[in-house]
Design an enzyme around this catalytic site. Structure first.
Site, mmCIF file in Angstrom:
data_model
loop_
_atom_site.group_PDB
_atom_site.id
_atom_site.type_symbol
_atom_site.label_atom_id
_atom_site.label_comp_id
_atom_site.label_asym_id
_atom_site.label_seq_id
_atom_site.Cartn_x
_atom_site.Cartn_y
_atom_site.Cartn_z
ATOM 1 N N GLN A 146 23.798 51.079 44.040
ATOM 2 C CA GLN A 146 24.403 50.602 42.798
ATOM 3 C C GLN A 146 24.975 49.204 43.002
ATOM 4 O O GLN A 146 25.782 48.975 43.901
ATOM 5 C CB GLN A 146 25.520 51.523 42.298
ATOM 6 C CG GLN A 146 25.997 51.084 40.911
ATOM 7 C CD GLN A 146 27.184 51.852 40.392
ATOM 8 O OE1 GLN A 146 28.282 51.698 40.888
ATOM 9 N NE2 GLN A 146 26.951 52.685 39.381
ATOM 10 N N GLY B 245 30.762 63.006 33.558
ATOM 11 C CA GLY B 245 32.103 63.077 32.997
ATOM 12 C C GLY B 245 32.611 64.487 32.781
ATOM 13 O O GLY B 245 31.998 65.268 32.049
ATOM 14 N N SER C 193 33.998 54.509 44.543
ATOM 15 C CA SER C 193 34.456 53.471 45.469
ATOM 16 C C SER C 193 35.423 54.033 46.510
ATOM 17 O O SER C 193 36.399 54.703 46.171
ATOM 18 C CB SER C 193 35.130 52.349 44.681
ATOM 19 O OG SER C 193 35.569 51.323 45.547
ATOM 20 N N LYS D 186 24.197 52.459 34.624
ATOM 21 C CA LYS D 186 25.276 53.422 34.350
ATOM 22 C C LYS D 186 26.232 52.752 33.379
ATOM 23 O O LYS D 186 26.762 51.675 33.662
ATOM 24 C CB LYS D 186 26.002 53.829 35.630
ATOM 25 C CG LYS D 186 27.007 54.965 35.430
ATOM 26 C CD LYS D 186 27.511 55.475 36.783
ATOM 27 C CE LYS D 186 28.343 56.754 36.599
ATOM 28 N NZ LYS D 186 29.662 56.500 35.990
ATOM 29 N N CYS E 97 32.116 50.285 35.117
ATOM 30 C CA CYS E 97 33.374 50.265 35.867
ATOM 31 C C CYS E 97 34.486 49.651 35.011
ATOM 32 O O CYS E 97 34.343 48.535 34.501
ATOM 33 C CB CYS E 97 33.216 49.468 37.160
ATOM 34 S SG CYS E 97 34.739 49.384 38.130
ATOM 35 N N PRO F 40 28.444 57.301 42.307
ATOM 36 C CA PRO F 40 29.099 56.368 43.232
ATOM 37 C C PRO F 40 30.599 56.330 42.974
ATOM 38 O O PRO F 40 31.033 56.143 41.844
ATOM 39 C CB PRO F 40 28.437 55.024 42.887
ATOM 40 C CG PRO F 40 27.953 55.164 41.484
ATOM 41 C CD PRO F 40 27.642 56.615 41.285
#
Length: 337
Positions: free
Chosen positions: A83, A214, A34, A152, A113, A32
């Site tokens: 999510q 990552g 944003s 996550k 986040c 996800p």
């Protein structure tokens, strides 16, 4: 059950991943992002081989207030995970129920986040500092939904609080079905190199599936992450920007004769056109033009003489002029490879 991928013309086998009743093959996921991973972007990723997509992060409190329209899920993009972000167990549980009732195939709780706007509310990566709060959230959400529940996380809040393995064990005890690990601390944001060793540590610490995330930008790096960490799946975020081919994992897209550009210019042009069609169908002409313009910047990243092209593109106000610029720029590159 295994599937065979081809990376740099070398076969590579890995196991299909199970998430509850879902069978995910190949185990490649779109993270996800944003403002980016909207329906058209998710649809394109699925067309290239992504087995499961995640919605952009949705505020649990916002979902409760505004209802189903906030979810923005397409009927043709299953399996899809919603999510959620929040810090209140009851609100997250209620939002999870709403998302499941609206068709979500899984629920993911964001605990990674790094945005100050999110962490100041006690959500996102801030949760990593409070394991007891995480336990309350996960136990309440798990009681209220039947579909798979995932989280996550990051490696920790900062260098002095690396607790990804501990949080993952706690999540497993609470009935979570899988954990995605982005191995940077909150303090690192997206700077420095992701420490894939932490993904491996989490994998060895728990028995549920672990997704690595990552610094995965090429098929070769996808393969390396599987091999070096032992993870069950790979979640790709920024590595998919302007690069849906990463989900195909085969490097067998047409290369133009005499070119070193990969994917070929013709293939890039085809995908830009396809992306625009998806955006236009979803947003309408004007919004599609604005959205595709920024995606084109990603599709052309790293190509020669792109600075003047990118500058000109930002001034374009009409579809024909935009694509004329794209075609002219690609024509200028032919024969330069």
């Amino acid at each position: 059950m295994t599937c065979t991928l081809v990376i740099n013309d070398v076969p590579f086998s890995l196991s299909m991943m199970r998430l509850g009743k879902l069978q995910l093959d190949p185990p490649l996921f779109l993270a996800p992002l944003s403002g980016i991973t909207d329906y058209p972007f998710r649809k394109l990723a699925r067309e290239f081989g992504c087995s499961m997509v995640f919605t952009e992060m949705v505020s649990a409190e916002g979902l409760i207030r505004k209802g189903k329209p906030l979810l923005k899920m397409g009927e043709d993009e299953h399996p899809i995970s919603v999510q959620l972000s929040g810090s209140n167990p009851e609100s997250l549980a209620q939002a999870a129920e709403m998302a499941e009732a609206s068709g979500a195939d899984a629920i993911d709780i964001n605990m990674g986040c790094p945005s100050k706007k999110v962490t100041d509310t006690g959500a996102g990566a801030d949760l990593l500092r409070f394991p007891a709060k995480i336990e309350s959230i996960l136990r309440e959400v798990r009681k209220r939904i039947r579909c798979p529940l995932t989280i996550k996380i990051r490696s920790g809040w900062d260098g002095d609080q690396i607790n990804a393995s501990e949080i993952s064990k706690l999540a497993e005890d609470c009935g979570v079905d899988a954990v995605t690990v982005h191995p940077r601390t909150r303090d690192q944001w997206f700077h420095g190199q992701a420490d894939w060793r932490i993904i491996g540590q989490v994998k060895r610490a728990i028995h549920i599936p672990v997704l690595g995330n990552g610094d995965v930008t090429t098929p070769t790096l996808v393969k390396r992450m599987f091999e070096e960490t032992g993870c069950d799946g790979v979640m790709i975020g920024k590595g998919a920007l302007g690069n849906p081919w990463i989900f195909a994992l085969n490097n067998r897209w047409p290369i133009e004769e005499g070119m070193t550009i990969f994917p070929s210019l013709e293939e890039r042009k085809r995908v830009i056109e396809r992306h625009y069609v998806l955006l236009q169908s979803y947003y309408g002409d004007q919004e599609a033009l604005k959205e595709v313009r920024r995606h084109i910047l990603w599709y052309t990243k790293g190509l020669q003489n792109s600075a003047s092209f990118r500058s000109a593109l930002l001034k374009v106000k009409e579809k024909k002029a935009l694509f004329d610029n794209v075609y002219s720029y690609f024509d200028s590159l032919k024969g330069r490879g």
